[in-house]
Design a protein around this motif. Structure first.
Motif, PDB file in Angstrom:
ATOM      1  N   ASP A   1     -29.543  11.677  -3.105  1.00 18.88           N
ATOM      2  CA  ASP A   1     -30.540  10.600  -3.046  1.00 18.88           C
ATOM      3  C   ASP A   1     -30.344   9.596  -4.180  1.00 18.88           C
ATOM      4  OD1 ASP A   1     -32.656   9.246  -1.846  1.00 18.88           O
ATOM      5  OD2 ASP A   1     -34.161  10.241  -3.083  1.00 18.88           O
ATOM      6  N   ILE A   2     -29.082   9.275  -4.456  1.00 25.98           N
ATOM      7  CA  ILE A   2     -28.742   8.269  -5.465  1.00 25.98           C
ATOM      8  C   ILE A   2     -28.239   7.021  -4.741  1.00 25.98           C
ATOM      9  CG2 ILE A   2     -27.247   7.689  -7.414  1.00 25.98           C
ATOM     10  CD1 ILE A   2     -27.082  10.676  -8.040  1.00 25.98           C
ATOM     11  N   GLN A   3     -28.834   5.886  -5.039  1.00 27.47           N
ATOM     12  CA  GLN A   3     -28.412   4.637  -4.429  1.00 27.47           C
ATOM     13  C   GLN A   3     -27.164   4.123  -5.137  1.00 27.47           C
ATOM     14  OE1 GLN A   3     -31.377   1.550  -4.490  1.00 27.47           O
ATOM     15  NE2 GLN A   3     -30.209   0.177  -3.171  1.00 27.47           N
ATOM     16  N   VAL A   4     -26.167   3.734  -4.357  1.00 27.29           N
ATOM     17  CA  VAL A   4     -24.900   3.253  -4.904  1.00 27.29           C
ATOM     18  C   VAL A   4     -24.626   1.841  -4.398  1.00 27.29           C
ATOM     19  CG1 VAL A   4     -22.393   3.569  -4.906  1.00 27.29           C
ATOM     20  CG2 VAL A   4     -23.897   5.550  -5.165  1.00 27.29           C
ATOM     21  N   GLY A   5     -24.247   0.972  -5.302  1.00 28.75           N
ATOM     22  CA  GLY A   5     -23.755  -0.359  -4.953  1.00 28.75           C
ATOM     23  C   GLY A   5     -22.279  -0.445  -5.276  1.00 28.75           C
ATOM     24  N   THR A   6     -21.559  -1.347  -4.630  1.00 32.19           N
ATOM     25  CA  THR A   6     -20.108  -1.422  -4.779  1.00 32.19           C
ATOM     26  C   THR A   6     -19.662  -2.861  -4.965  1.00 32.19           C
ATOM     27  OG1 THR A   6     -19.729   0.549  -3.421  1.00 32.19           O
ATOM     28  CG2 THR A   6     -17.902  -0.993  -3.638  1.00 32.19           C
ATOM     29  N   ALA A   7     -18.703  -3.057  -5.857  1.00 31.63           N
ATOM     30  CA  ALA A   7     -18.033  -4.345  -6.016  1.00 31.63           C
ATOM     31  C   ALA A   7     -16.543  -4.085  -6.199  1.00 31.63           C
ATOM     32  CB  ALA A   7     -18.593  -5.114  -7.201  1.00 31.63           C
ATOM     33  N   LEU A   8     -15.740  -4.693  -5.357  1.00 34.00           N
ATOM     34  CA  LEU A   8     -14.288  -4.513  -5.396  1.00 34.00           C
ATOM     35  C   LEU A   8     -13.629  -5.639  -6.173  1.00 34.00           C
ATOM     36  CD1 LEU A   8     -15.055  -2.615  -3.020  1.00 34.00           C
ATOM     37  CD2 LEU A   8     -12.906  -3.294  -1.941  1.00 34.00           C
ATOM     38  N   ALA A   9     -12.562  -5.296  -6.883  1.00 32.36           N
ATOM     39  CA  ALA A   9     -11.736  -6.295  -7.550  1.00 32.36           C
ATOM     40  C   ALA A   9     -10.621  -6.724  -6.604  1.00 32.36           C
ATOM     41  CB  ALA A   9     -11.145  -5.716  -8.833  1.00 32.36           C
ATOM     42  N   SER A  10     -10.465  -8.032  -6.447  1.00 40.53           N
ATOM     43  CA  SER A  10      -9.429  -8.561  -5.544  1.00 40.53           C
ATOM     44  C   SER A  10      -8.901  -9.869  -6.117  1.00 40.53           C
ATOM     45  CB  SER A  10      -9.997  -8.767  -4.138  1.00 40.53           C
ATOM     46  OG  SER A  10     -11.144  -9.611  -4.169  1.00 40.53           O
ATOM     47  N   ASP A  11      -8.440  -9.809  -7.357  1.00 36.07           N
ATOM     48  CA  ASP A  11      -8.081 -11.020  -8.092  1.00 36.07           C
ATOM     49  C   ASP A  11      -6.632 -11.458  -7.946  1.00 36.07           C
ATOM     50  OD1 ASP A  11      -8.032  -8.465  -9.699  1.00 36.07           O
ATOM     51  OD2 ASP A  11      -6.853  -9.699 -11.055  1.00 36.07           O
ATOM     52  N   ASP A  12      -5.779 -10.648  -7.311  1.00 39.03           N
ATOM     53  CA  ASP A  12      -4.344 -10.912  -7.289  1.00 39.03           C
ATOM     54  C   ASP A  12      -3.997 -11.981  -6.257  1.00 39.03           C
ATOM     55  OD1 ASP A  12      -1.614 -10.882  -7.508  1.00 39.03           O
ATOM     56  OD2 ASP A  12      -1.351  -8.873  -6.687  1.00 39.03           O
ATOM     57  N   VAL A  13      -3.726 -13.188  -6.729  1.00 38.51           N
ATOM     58  CA  VAL A  13      -3.433 -14.323  -5.859  1.00 38.51           C
ATOM     59  C   VAL A  13      -2.231 -14.052  -4.961  1.00 38.51           C
ATOM     60  CG1 VAL A  13      -2.654 -16.730  -5.886  1.00 38.51           C
ATOM     61  CG2 VAL A  13      -4.483 -15.996  -7.419  1.00 38.51           C
ATOM     62  N   ALA A  14      -1.245 -13.312  -5.476  1.00 40.40           N
ATOM     63  CA  ALA A  14       0.013 -13.136  -4.753  1.00 40.40           C
ATOM     64  C   ALA A  14      -0.085 -12.165  -3.584  1.00 40.40           C
ATOM     65  CB  ALA A  14       1.101 -12.648  -5.718  1.00 40.40           C
ATOM     66  N   SER A  15      -1.135 -11.361  -3.539  1.00 41.09           N
ATOM     67  CA  SER A  15      -1.145 -10.247  -2.587  1.00 41.09           C
ATOM     68  C   SER A  15      -1.635 -10.621  -1.191  1.00 41.09           C
ATOM     69  CB  SER A  15      -1.992  -9.091  -3.142  1.00 41.09           C
ATOM     70  OG  SER A  15      -3.298  -9.515  -3.480  1.00 41.09           O
ATOM     71  N   ALA A  16      -2.209 -11.795  -1.020  1.00 37.48           N
ATOM     72  CA  ALA A  16      -2.620 -12.267   0.309  1.00 37.48           C
ATOM     73  C   ALA A  16      -2.952 -13.746   0.199  1.00 37.48           C
ATOM     74  CB  ALA A  16      -3.830 -11.487   0.827  1.00 37.48           C
ATOM     75  N   PRO A  17      -2.808 -14.505   1.284  1.00 37.87           N
ATOM     76  CA  PRO A  17      -3.158 -15.929   1.231  1.00 37.87           C
ATOM     77  C   PRO A  17      -4.650 -16.133   1.033  1.00 37.87           C
ATOM     78  CG  PRO A  17      -2.622 -15.261   3.472  1.00 37.87           C
ATOM     79  CD  PRO A  17      -2.270 -14.109   2.600  1.00 37.87           C
ATOM     80  N   LYS A  18      -5.003 -17.347   0.645  1.00 39.59           N
ATOM     81  CA  LYS A  18      -6.392 -17.662   0.307  1.00 39.59           C
ATOM     82  C   LYS A  18      -7.330 -17.392   1.475  1.00 39.59           C
ATOM     83  CE  LYS A  18      -9.111 -21.272  -1.964  1.00 39.59           C
ATOM     84  NZ  LYS A  18      -9.063 -22.648  -2.545  1.00 39.59           N
ATOM     85  N   GLU A  19      -6.888 -17.693   2.682  1.00 40.79           N
ATOM     86  CA  GLU A  19      -7.743 -17.487   3.854  1.00 40.79           C
ATOM     87  C   GLU A  19      -7.921 -16.020   4.204  1.00 40.79           C
ATOM     88  OE1 GLU A  19      -3.577 -18.735   5.249  1.00 40.79           O
ATOM     89  OE2 GLU A  19      -5.050 -19.329   3.699  1.00 40.79           O
TER      90      GLU A  19
END
Length: 334
Positions: free
Chosen positions: A127-145
């Protein structure tokens, strides 16, 4: 490649043991799971817990960022591999102070799966509430769209910094998640690889590259970049990295940024400061103010050669977060 290790099968356990013994005033190991580490200092009731984690081999990430002002606990995986749900859940239980726990991790399939499973277990079993935030800062790993597919690299440091500060400020779970996501949305990184690392279990290089070559956009685990070519000067490399970042995010004259020039494990600080020198010149010429700068090994890849440049565009809220004092074993800011 030569390494100072014992049995490769126990390399992570021995590293964690040594780390906890070296920093007993900052961090402790939970008896329920030897891959679950939490702050050794008491945190107040009602504070949102901040949990980070990922594979070993990125030291000082991720253990080095547990401490006052940043994370409250960390789950440790094998080298370049996600921690399993078990240590994540144990850390969650240990750092929950009644206000929930936020999970911060890089956008990799294994991490998404295992942290997601742990979040479900925390909700259903504890009964612990969890929130999530992912890091996705690598410009080279996928196009902007398709930026939702991007992986997290050195920009994770800024996300930890922002979320840890928000939790210290007394923000509720939703707002800590919001600040972490804002930090990620305003952060971009670009890297260059010069030489591979080798996994202790195999001793084999993580990728192939010629002595006179470099690879733009190389991932922190040796994932292919976007371009391989002859090695160039530090100024030309910095020009390329900053150009690609500024082409991906709107940062204008008069804006403020935090800058990180991050070593990947074997690049001397001398070279990192040479790169930073050029980054500062570029931004100054564009009228972009460097509010804070960080140079050194923050998120590494064993003994990989090369570096990355990270820019985080700041507003007043992120400025306050980036200024917040921190006391961790591997990072102190007053």
């Amino acid at each position: 490649m030569k390494k100072l290790i014992n049995d490769p099968r126990y390399i992570v356990e021995e590293m964690v043991e040594g780390y906890v013994k070296a920093h007993p005033n900052h961090i402790k190991q939970l008896p329920e799971n030897d891959r679950a580490l939490v702050t050794a200092r008491e945190t107040r009731e009602g504070k949102v817990g901040v949990l980070i984690g990922g594979g070993s081999g990125h030291e000082p990430g991720f253990m080095g960022y547990v401490g006052d002002g940043m994370a409250d606990g960390v789950a440790v995986g094998n080298i370049f591999a996600s921690p399993s749900p078990d240590p994540i859940l144990e850390v969650t239980k240990a750092i929950d102070k009644g206000a929930g726990v936020v999970y911060l991790y890089g956008n990799y399939a294994g991490d998404v799966m295992n942290f997601g499973m742990a979040a479900e277990m925390a909700d259903l079993e504890e009964d612990i509430q969890v929130g999530t935030a992912l890091a996705s800062d690598d410009v080279a790993s996928a196009p902007k769209e398709e930026k939702e597919k991007r992986r997290g690299i050195a920009g994770e440091f800024f996300i930890y910094k922002a979320a840890g500060a928000a939790a210290d400020f007394g923000y509720n779970l939703d707002d800590v998640v919001r600040v972490a996501k804002k930090a990620n949305e305003n952060t971009r990184s670009m890297g260059v690889g010069l030489s591979p690392c080798s996994l202790p279990q195999t001793g084999e290089p993580s990728f192939e590259i010629g002595d006179d070559e470099m690879e733009i956009g190389l991932g922190h685990h040796g994932e292919p970049g976007i371009e391989k070519g002859p090695i160039e000067s530090a100024d030309k490399v910095a020009d390329r990295l900053v150009h690609d970042i500024l082409a991906d995010i709107e940062i204008n004259s008069g804006d403020k940024v935090a800058v990180l020039v991050n070593g990947l494990g074997s690049t001397p600080r001398m070279e990192l400061y040479i790169v930073y020198r050029r980054v500062e010149q570029i931004l100054r010429e564009k009228g972009i103010e460097i509010y804070r700068s960080y140079v050194g090994d923050y998120i590494t890849s064993l003994e990989m050669g090369g570096c990355s440049v990270t820019l985080m565009k700041l507003d007043e809220e992120l400025e306050r977060a980036i200024d917040h004092p921190v006391d961790c074993p591997m990072f102190v800011q007053k």
